[in-house]
Design a protein around this motif. Structure first.
Motif, short mmCIF file in Angstrom:
data_model
loop_
_atom_site.label_atom_id
_atom_site.label_comp_id
_atom_site.label_asym_id
_atom_site.label_seq_id
_atom_site.Cartn_x
_atom_site.Cartn_y
_atom_site.Cartn_z
N ASP A 5 86.59 58.80 -1.44
CA ASP A 5 86.85 58.70 0.00
C ASP A 5 88.08 57.83 0.27
O ASP A 5 88.91 58.15 1.12
N GLU A 6 88.19 56.74 -0.44
CA GLU A 6 89.32 55.83 -0.23
C GLU A 6 90.64 56.50 -0.61
O GLU A 6 91.63 56.40 0.12
N LYS A 7 90.66 57.19 -1.73
CA LYS A 7 91.87 57.88 -2.16
C LYS A 7 92.26 58.97 -1.17
O LYS A 7 93.45 59.15 -0.86
N ARG A 8 91.26 59.70 -0.68
CA ARG A 8 91.53 60.76 0.30
C ARG A 8 92.14 60.17 1.57
O ARG A 8 93.13 60.69 2.09
N ASP A 9 91.57 59.08 2.06
CA ASP A 9 92.08 58.47 3.29
C ASP A 9 93.51 57.96 3.10
O ASP A 9 94.36 58.13 3.99
N ARG A 10 93.78 57.36 1.97
CA ARG A 10 95.14 56.86 1.69
C ARG A 10 96.12 58.02 1.56
O ARG A 10 97.27 57.93 2.03
N ALA A 11 95.68 59.11 0.94
CA ALA A 11 96.55 60.28 0.77
C ALA A 11 96.89 60.91 2.12
O ALA A 11 98.06 61.26 2.38
N ILE A 12 95.90 61.07 2.98
CA ILE A 12 96.14 61.67 4.29
C ILE A 12 97.08 60.79 5.12
O ILE A 12 97.96 61.29 5.81
N GLU A 13 96.90 59.48 5.01
CA GLU A 13 97.78 58.57 5.76
C GLU A 13 99.21 58.63 5.23
O GLU A 13 100.18 58.59 5.99
N LEU A 14 99.37 58.77 3.90
CA LEU A 14 100.70 58.92 3.31
C LEU A 14 101.37 60.18 3.84
O LEU A 14 102.54 60.17 4.25
N ILE A 15 100.63 61.29 3.83
CA ILE A 15 101.18 62.56 4.33
C ILE A 15 101.53 62.45 5.80
O ILE A 15 102.56 62.95 6.25
N ARG A 16 100.68 61.76 6.57
CA ARG A 16 100.91 61.61 8.01
C ARG A 16 102.24 60.89 8.29
O ARG A 16 102.93 61.19 9.26
N ARG A 17 102.61 59.96 7.43
CA ARG A 17 103.80 59.14 7.66
C ARG A 17 105.09 59.78 7.14
O ARG A 17 106.17 59.23 7.34
#
Length: 228
Positions: A191-203
């Protein structure tokens, strides 16, 4: 003039090298290693074959010379070769692409280990820094006025700018990517990796998305042009 269908981008790359000045096949291969392999990577044997083929087509003129008792063939651009280059420069450029094995390994990283991926990134970073050192030597050649392409410095400066910028991009990317992966216990999704990945893509600084009927992104049609 030969049928343009018989010429490939490799053909034009060789003609472009010879347009700078006459070279022997050995010198052309050396220049490929020094410069051209970074924009159009091809095996050395392919360059030797292409030089002979272009000579048979009348696009290169071959002259036998002697260095002491040692013979060598020097190739120069013919009028037909120059016309072929001029016509090619007026055609649409093929889409941007690159061969970057590290990205392929990143895609299939789950089949290996975290250590494998960390080692790959370390090698890519070392290569980028080594190439930045080479770029520094090329930079000094131009500043000293001794580079073989000094007469085209106004254009080559733009090329060097691209490569130095690209190498810094690769260097920065490997550092932050390695730091991210080092913080993981393994390559499994959490879950943590997924959240960090989505935030990276968002930026990521992309342009507004193109509308799609299916909601699935498709490469632009212009990027699907045939490469030679």
């Amino acid at each position: 003039m030969p049928n343009a269908d018989r010429l490939t981008t490799t053909s034009y790359a060789v003609l472009a090298q010879v347009a700078v000045r006459p070279w022997s096949a050995y010198e052309l291969a050396e220049q490929r290693v020094r410069y051209f392999r970074y924009v159009w990577p091809r095996a050395e044997s392919a360059i030797y074959r292409e030089v002979k083929r272009l000579s048979k087509l009348g696009l290169l003129d071959d002259t036998r010379e002697y260095n002491g008792r040692r013979p060598r063939t020097v190739y120069a651009l013919t009028d037909a070769g120059r016309r072929a280059l001029e016509e090619w420069l007026g055609t649409p450029v093929t889409p941007f692409s690159m061969e970057f094995e590290a990205l392929l390994r990143l895609i299939i990283a789950p089949l290996g280990t975290k250590g494998d991926l960390v080692d790959t990134l370390a090698q890519v970073q070392a290569d980028a820094q080594e190439m930045l050192g080479f770029a520094g030597a090329v930079k000094q050649e131009f500043l000293d006025g001794i580079n073989v392409a000094q007469h085209d410095v106004h254009l080559r400066a733009l090329l060097v700018d691209f490569f130095v910028s690209l190498l810094h991009t690769v260097d920065d990317w490997t550092q932050r990517t390695a730091a991210e992966i080092e913080s993981w216990n393994d390559l499994e999704l959490s879950d943590e990796k997924r959240d960090r990945a989505i935030e990276l893509i968002r930026r990521l600084p992309t342009l507004p998305p193109v509308d799609s009927d299916t909601g699935v992104a498709k490469p632009p049609e212009r990027q699907m042009r045939t490469r030679s």
